[in-house]
Design a protein around this motif. Structure first.
Motif, PDB file in Angstrom:
ATOM      1  N   UNK A 335       0.868  -1.188   0.000  1.00  9.72           N
ATOM      2  CA  UNK A 335       0.000   0.000   0.000  1.00  9.72           C
ATOM      3  C   UNK A 335       0.902   1.233   0.000  1.00  9.72           C
ATOM      4  N   UNK A 336       0.322   2.370  -0.389  1.00  2.82           N
ATOM      5  CA  UNK A 336       1.100   3.615  -0.394  1.00  2.82           C
ATOM      6  C   UNK A 336       1.627   3.897   1.007  1.00  2.82           C
ATOM      7  N   UNK A 337       2.858   4.389   1.142  1.00  5.41           N
ATOM      8  CA  UNK A 337       3.800   4.852   0.104  1.00  5.41           C
ATOM      9  C   UNK A 337       4.721   3.774  -0.423  1.00  5.41           C
ATOM     10  N   UNK A 338       4.433   2.514  -0.162  1.00  6.32           N
ATOM     11  CA  UNK A 338       5.084   1.350  -0.767  1.00  6.32           C
ATOM     12  C   UNK A 338       6.484   1.029  -0.247  1.00  6.32           C
ATOM     13  N   UNK A 339       7.023   1.849   0.656  1.00  2.98           N
ATOM     14  CA  UNK A 339       8.319   1.523   1.248  1.00  2.98           C
ATOM     15  C   UNK A 339       8.391   2.145   2.636  1.00  2.98           C
ATOM     16  N   UNK A 340       8.872   1.341   3.609  1.00  2.00           N
ATOM     17  CA  UNK A 340       8.954   1.809   4.992  1.00  2.00           C
ATOM     18  C   UNK A 340      10.255   1.331   5.628  1.00  2.00           C
ATOM     19  N   UNK A 341      10.604   1.989   6.716  1.00  2.00           N
ATOM     20  CA  UNK A 341      11.728   1.559   7.540  1.00  2.00           C
ATOM     21  C   UNK A 341      11.173   1.151   8.910  1.00  2.00           C
ATOM     22  N   UNK A 342      11.078  -0.143   9.166  1.00  2.00           N
ATOM     23  CA  UNK A 342      10.646  -0.624  10.482  1.00  2.00           C
ATOM     24  C   UNK A 342      11.894  -0.731  11.352  1.00  2.00           C
ATOM     25  N   UNK A 343      11.993   0.126  12.348  1.00  2.00           N
ATOM     26  CA  UNK A 343      13.245   0.273  13.085  1.00  2.00           C
ATOM     27  C   UNK A 343      13.204  -0.414  14.445  1.00  2.00           C
ATOM     28  N   UNK A 344      14.387  -0.705  14.970  1.00  2.00           N
ATOM     29  CA  UNK A 344      14.532  -1.020  16.383  1.00  2.00           C
ATOM     30  C   UNK A 344      14.511   0.280  17.172  1.00  2.00           C
ATOM     31  N   UNK A 345      15.198   1.281  16.616  1.00  2.00           N
ATOM     32  CA  UNK A 345      15.113   2.650  17.138  1.00  2.00           C
ATOM     33  C   UNK A 345      15.091   3.591  15.944  1.00  2.00           C
TER      34      UNK A 345
END
Length: 441
Positions: A335-345
């Motif tokens: 889904x939009x925006x089609x790219x994410x950064x799932x972080x530890x911090x």
């Protein structure tokens, strides 16, 4: 056969050995400078918090199970489906004909790994990589300096991120190119017969233009003008530096992690975080990705092994505390925006999920397929086996491995990408054979 002919036949091996020797000499030199140079005055401050961490033992088994090979065949399906027959390049996501140097590097890593696992023959591996190298040799560069940030897989033409043609280009990503350089190093280590092709390609690229004072420098088009910016934050920066050092580049400042390091406590674990802003806009983040690549491809050094252990341990601790499976990194989403950064911090908080522009999007946190496979290959704990048990049903024999499972509701993040399927193959190859840079007997 005379000495001259023997020398000619061995030229590719000689080229690789000379380059590797230069890289090792440079690493040794950098280690000495880190002990005695001006940055060493900070040693014992932030880094001291990692001294008592006992790195987790690596889980190399020396063999592949039939289940491992089944998983590898699923991952290789992605490359069978998405390799362009005319250029030899591979789509960044399923049926989307665009690529970057990072993603092309992932393709090379996947191909070497598939051959190590006997999923494909050596002749197919060298043919695939050879065709892609020919295309890379012919593709137009940004300002005749370095590869553009994106290319059309079907034609090799310069494009923007919407895969639309652009006359001049977007500039270059030093991190992406360094990742590609590392992949070329793996090609030389595993296929010496391709060494002349990889050397010719790197001679065409003005790699010195993206190295300045021991740092990586990207080129960004801003309002029609080229702006040079330092690239890389703790984790990615050191991984990229290792790749460049294979070929003799002085990456002293990029390889050092202390000068821009702060430590944040997440689930009782010391997490390395960069003090600089991400893209000079939002607070930097820490994800699993660069540490996975470092371990699977090059083999950990003492520092990255401790960092990776802490980053992994925080994810396991979150599961033990909450019961929520946790395996986070950057990933595509469907889904939009089609790219994410799932972080530890990230963004000033633990477990933040951030978009490219720095907005929070925690509802898209994903238990990522590549992180599950990679942690299990590297450390092989009870928890990593729980992750794989959850991920295993997602494998699609017709398309490859999707990105993972959305934490919020357990539905599948159905995006299917080159990077995830490459990491799955690299992880399974590591389990059987160790780091990719290690030449096969």
């Amino acid at each position: 056969m005379g000495f001259k002919n023997n020398l000619i036949n061995a030229r590719s091996h000689i080229i690789f050995l000379v380059a590797l020797g230069c890289g090792l000499a440079l690493v040794t030199s950098i280690d000495r400078r880190l002990e005695t140079g001006p940055i060493a005055s900070n040693t014992g401050t932030q880094m001291a918090q990692f001294e008592d961490i006992t790195p987790l033992p690596l889980a190399v088994t020396g063999a592949s199970s039939e289940t491992d090979l089944e998983y590898a065949r699923v991952a290789w399906r992605y490359f069978q489906n998405n390799t362009n027959p005319n250029t030899g390049l591979v789509n960044s996501t399923d049926n989307y004909p665009s690529t970057t140097m990072w993603e092309t590097g992932s393709y090379f890593v996947a191909t070497i790994s598939a051959e190590r696992l006997d999923i494909i023959e050596r002749t197919e591996a060298t043919a695939r990589i050879g065709q892609a190298l020919e295309t890379l040799q012919e593709m137009r560069l940004f300002d005749e300096i370095l590869p553009n940030k994106a290319y059309d897989v079907r034609t090799g033409d310069l494009v923007n991120y919407a895969n639309e043609p652009v006359e001049r280009g977007l500039g270059w990503s030093a991190l992406d190119i360094a990742r590609m350089v590392g992949a070329l190093g793996h090609v030389e280590a595993n296929y010496p017969e391709l060494a002349l092709d990889t050397s010719s390609l790197m001679e065409r690229w003005s790699l010195s233009s993206m190295v300045e004072d021991g740092q990586l420098i990207g080129g960004n088009m801003i309002d029609g003008n080229l702006r040079r910016d330092q690239e890389g934050r703790v984790g990615y920066e050191q991984y990229a530096a290792k790749a460049m050092m294979l070929f003799g580049f002085d990456m002293y400042r990029a390889y050092d992690a202390e000068n821009h390091l702060m430590v944040r406590d997440v689930e009782g674990q010391a997490i390395p975080v960069d003090t600089r802003l991400h893209r000079n806009i939002t607070p930097a983040f820490t994800v699993s990705e660069p540490y996975l690549f470092d371990g699977l491809e090059f083999g950990f050094d003492a520092r990255s092994h401790r960092f990776a252990t802490s980053i992994y341990a925080a994810q396991e601790a979150r599961f033990r505390e909450t019961g929520i499976l946790t395996a986070v990194s950057e990933s595509h989403i469907n889904v939009a925006p089609y790219f994410i950064y799932s972080s530890v911090w990230g963004g000033g908080a633990p477990w933040a999920v951030m978009t490219f522009s720095g907005d929070r999007m925690d509802s898209r946190r994903t238990v990522t397929t590549k992180v599950a496979f990679a942690w299990d290959a590297l450390f092989g704990t009870q928890y990593t086996r729980e992750l794989l048990t959850a991920i295993a049903p997602l494998g699609d024999a017709e398309r490859g491995w999707p990105e993972g499972i959305y934490e919020i509701d357990g539905t599948t993040n159905t995006s299917v990408t080159v990077n995830t399927n490459a990491v799955v193959l690299a992880a399974l190859a590591f389990r059987a054979h160790g780091p990719l840079i290690r030449k096969q007997p």
